[in-house]
Design a protein around this motif. Structure first.
Motif, PDB file in Angstrom:
ATOM      1  N   VAL A  63       0.834  -1.207   0.000  1.00 26.95           N
ATOM      2  CA  VAL A  63       0.000   0.000   0.000  1.00 26.95           C
ATOM      3  C   VAL A  63       0.867   1.255   0.000  1.00 26.95           C
ATOM      4  O   VAL A  63       0.438   2.306   0.448  1.00 26.95           O
ATOM      5  CB  VAL A  63      -0.951   0.003   1.215  1.00 26.95           C
ATOM      6  CG1 VAL A  63      -1.914  -1.138   1.147  1.00 26.95           C
ATOM      7  CG2 VAL A  63      -0.192   0.014   2.510  1.00 26.95           C
ATOM      8  N   LEU A  64       2.079   1.129  -0.516  1.00 28.02           N
ATOM      9  CA  LEU A  64       3.081   2.193  -0.443  1.00 28.02           C
ATOM     10  C   LEU A  64       2.552   3.534  -0.921  1.00 28.02           C
ATOM     11  O   LEU A  64       2.589   4.521  -0.196  1.00 28.02           O
ATOM     12  CB  LEU A  64       4.303   1.782  -1.256  1.00 28.02           C
ATOM     13  CG  LEU A  64       5.470   2.741  -1.271  1.00 28.02           C
ATOM     14  CD1 LEU A  64       6.086   2.799   0.105  1.00 28.02           C
ATOM     15  CD2 LEU A  64       6.503   2.290  -2.274  1.00 28.02           C
ATOM     16  N   ASP A  65       2.031   3.599  -2.107  1.00 27.26           N
ATOM     17  CA  ASP A  65       1.671   4.886  -2.687  1.00 27.26           C
ATOM     18  C   ASP A  65       0.415   5.466  -2.057  1.00 27.26           C
ATOM     19  O   ASP A  65       0.322   6.659  -1.833  1.00 27.26           O
ATOM     20  CB  ASP A  65       1.506   4.749  -4.201  1.00 27.26           C
ATOM     21  CG  ASP A  65       1.541   6.099  -4.871  1.00 27.26           C
ATOM     22  OD1 ASP A  65       2.408   6.908  -4.511  1.00 27.26           O
ATOM     23  OD2 ASP A  65       0.668   6.354  -5.710  1.00 27.26           O
ATOM     24  N   LYS A 124      12.677  12.209  -7.602  1.00 25.55           N
ATOM     25  CA  LYS A 124      12.651  10.890  -6.973  1.00 25.55           C
ATOM     26  C   LYS A 124      12.017  11.013  -5.599  1.00 25.55           C
ATOM     27  O   LYS A 124      12.213  12.002  -4.892  1.00 25.55           O
ATOM     28  CB  LYS A 124      14.058  10.312  -6.833  1.00 25.55           C
ATOM     29  CG  LYS A 124      14.689   9.958  -8.141  1.00 25.55           C
ATOM     30  CD  LYS A 124      16.006   9.264  -7.938  1.00 25.55           C
ATOM     31  CE  LYS A 124      16.561   8.780  -9.269  1.00 25.55           C
ATOM     32  NZ  LYS A 124      17.798   8.038  -9.103  1.00 25.55           N
ATOM     33  N   ARG A 125      11.276   9.990  -5.236  1.00 26.49           N
ATOM     34  CA  ARG A 125      10.634   9.951  -3.924  1.00 26.49           C
ATOM     35  C   ARG A 125      11.192   8.757  -3.150  1.00 26.49           C
ATOM     36  O   ARG A 125      11.115   7.628  -3.602  1.00 26.49           O
ATOM     37  CB  ARG A 125       9.125   9.816  -4.110  1.00 26.49           C
ATOM     38  CG  ARG A 125       8.365  10.000  -2.834  1.00 26.49           C
ATOM     39  CD  ARG A 125       6.886   9.989  -3.082  1.00 26.49           C
ATOM     40  NE  ARG A 125       6.502  11.266  -3.674  1.00 26.49           N
ATOM     41  CZ  ARG A 125       5.286  11.532  -4.113  1.00 26.49           C
ATOM     42  NH1 ARG A 125       4.351  10.624  -4.035  1.00 26.49           N
ATOM     43  NH2 ARG A 125       5.008  12.702  -4.629  1.00 26.49           N
ATOM     44  N   VAL A 164      10.293   6.633  -8.860  1.00 31.68           N
ATOM     45  CA  VAL A 164      10.365   7.756  -9.777  1.00 31.68           C
ATOM     46  C   VAL A 164       9.133   7.713 -10.687  1.00 31.68           C
ATOM     47  O   VAL A 164       8.649   6.640 -11.046  1.00 31.68           O
ATOM     48  CB  VAL A 164      11.681   7.736 -10.603  1.00 31.68           C
ATOM     49  CG1 VAL A 164      11.749   6.533 -11.526  1.00 31.68           C
ATOM     50  CG2 VAL A 164      11.856   9.014 -11.382  1.00 31.68           C
ATOM     51  N   GLN A 165       8.610   8.886 -11.011  1.00 28.83           N
ATOM     52  CA  GLN A 165       7.447   8.968 -11.880  1.00 28.83           C
ATOM     53  C   GLN A 165       7.940   9.286 -13.286  1.00 28.83           C
ATOM     54  O   GLN A 165       8.601  10.299 -13.508  1.00 28.83           O
ATOM     55  CB  GLN A 165       6.501  10.057 -11.368  1.00 28.83           C
ATOM     56  CG  GLN A 165       5.138  10.002 -11.966  1.00 28.83           C
ATOM     57  CD  GLN A 165       4.171  10.912 -11.215  1.00 28.83           C
ATOM     58  OE1 GLN A 165       4.561  11.643 -10.315  1.00 28.83           O
ATOM     59  NE2 GLN A 165       2.928  10.867 -11.588  1.00 28.83           N
ATOM     60  N   ASP A 166       7.586   8.418 -14.233  1.00 27.99           N
ATOM     61  CA  ASP A 166       8.071   8.633 -15.596  1.00 27.99           C
ATOM     62  C   ASP A 166       7.183   9.649 -16.323  1.00 27.99           C
ATOM     63  O   ASP A 166       6.267  10.235 -15.743  1.00 27.99           O
ATOM     64  CB  ASP A 166       8.172   7.308 -16.360  1.00 27.99           C
ATOM     65  CG  ASP A 166       6.837   6.644 -16.609  1.00 27.99           C
ATOM     66  OD1 ASP A 166       5.788   7.253 -16.316  1.00 27.99           O
ATOM     67  OD2 ASP A 166       6.832   5.504 -17.104  1.00 27.99           O
ATOM     68  N   ILE A 170       3.603   7.116 -14.581  1.00 31.24           N
ATOM     69  CA  ILE A 170       3.621   5.748 -14.041  1.00 31.24           C
ATOM     70  C   ILE A 170       4.772   5.666 -13.057  1.00 31.24           C
ATOM     71  O   ILE A 170       5.901   6.072 -13.346  1.00 31.24           O
ATOM     72  CB  ILE A 170       3.798   4.713 -15.162  1.00 31.24           C
ATOM     73  CG1 ILE A 170       2.600   4.781 -16.120  1.00 31.24           C
ATOM     74  CG2 ILE A 170       3.947   3.318 -14.584  1.00 31.24           C
ATOM     75  CD1 ILE A 170       2.736   3.905 -17.339  1.00 31.24           C
ATOM     76  N   LEU A 171       4.477   5.159 -11.858  1.00 33.42           N
ATOM     77  CA  LEU A 171       5.501   5.027 -10.835  1.00 33.42           C
ATOM     78  C   LEU A 171       6.329   3.789 -11.105  1.00 33.42           C
ATOM     79  O   LEU A 171       5.802   2.703 -11.329  1.00 33.42           O
ATOM     80  CB  LEU A 171       4.848   4.942  -9.451  1.00 33.42           C
ATOM     81  CG  LEU A 171       4.060   6.168  -9.020  1.00 33.42           C
ATOM     82  CD1 LEU A 171       3.393   5.903  -7.691  1.00 33.42           C
ATOM     83  CD2 LEU A 171       4.941   7.391  -8.945  1.00 33.42           C
TER      84      LEU A 171
END
Length: 176
Positions: A63-65, A124-125, A164-166, A170-171
């Motif tokens: 459930v990370l995001d 980056k997260r 990272v979100q492209d 998309i993560l």
């Protein structure tokens, strides 16, 4: 006439001393066995607590995001009640993240005299998931009221993930 007295009673004293020594050895062995059983029990509870904390980390990755988006800078602990029913351990999971920019903003002249192109830094997260498992009587972990108990066990695990979100939103995991 003097009669010689026959000495007797030495066997009684030797028997009492022998009984005291055997009783002392029995008490020492009993204490040693009790200590060994307690040590084995603590090791077993520690292994179970470690596995419960690992399960909390795996739940956090699942459930990370969604969970980390709710309160990124002030993580809200989540109590996993289903772990208590299955394993006897409370599991508390917290998730937080920090956003970093990798690279720099570059203005490059376009070929043929067109306006300049701008390359944005890569965002980056870094997520940090912390899971604490304990077998206290309280509603969560760590349980300050149960710490003094002989059977109390607590284990914590921490995991980090880089996302990272492209360009298509998309993560994806960060490349190493």
């Amino acid at each position: 006439m003097n009669r010689l007295r026959i000495q007797s009673g030495f066997a009684y004293i030797a028997a009492v001393v022998l009984l005291v020594v055997v009783a002392g050895l029995a008490v020492a062995l009993l204490r040693l066995t009790s200590t060994q059983q307690s040590t084995v029990n603590q090791a077993l509870l520690g292994a179970r607590a470690s596995l419960a904390a690992r399960g909390g980390i795996e739940w956090g990755f699942r459930v990370l995001d969604t969970r980390c988006q709710e309160a990124p800078m002030a993580p809200v602990p989540v109590q996993l009640t289903q772990f208590r029913a299955e394993s006897g351990f409370h599991v508390t999971v917290t998730c937080s993240y920090s956003t970093y920019s990798e690279g720099e903003r570059i203005r490059m002249p376009a070929p043929g005299g067109d306006p300049e192109q701008v390359t944005d830094p890569l965002s980056k997260r870094i997520y940090q998931i912390t899971a604490v498992a304990c077998n206290g009587a309280g509603a969560g972990c760590p349980d300050a009221n149960s710490v003094a108990g002989a059977e109390y066990v607590e284990r914590a695990r921490v995991a980090t993930a880089c996302i990272v979100q492209d360009a298509n939103n998309i993560l994806q995991p960060c490349e190493t």
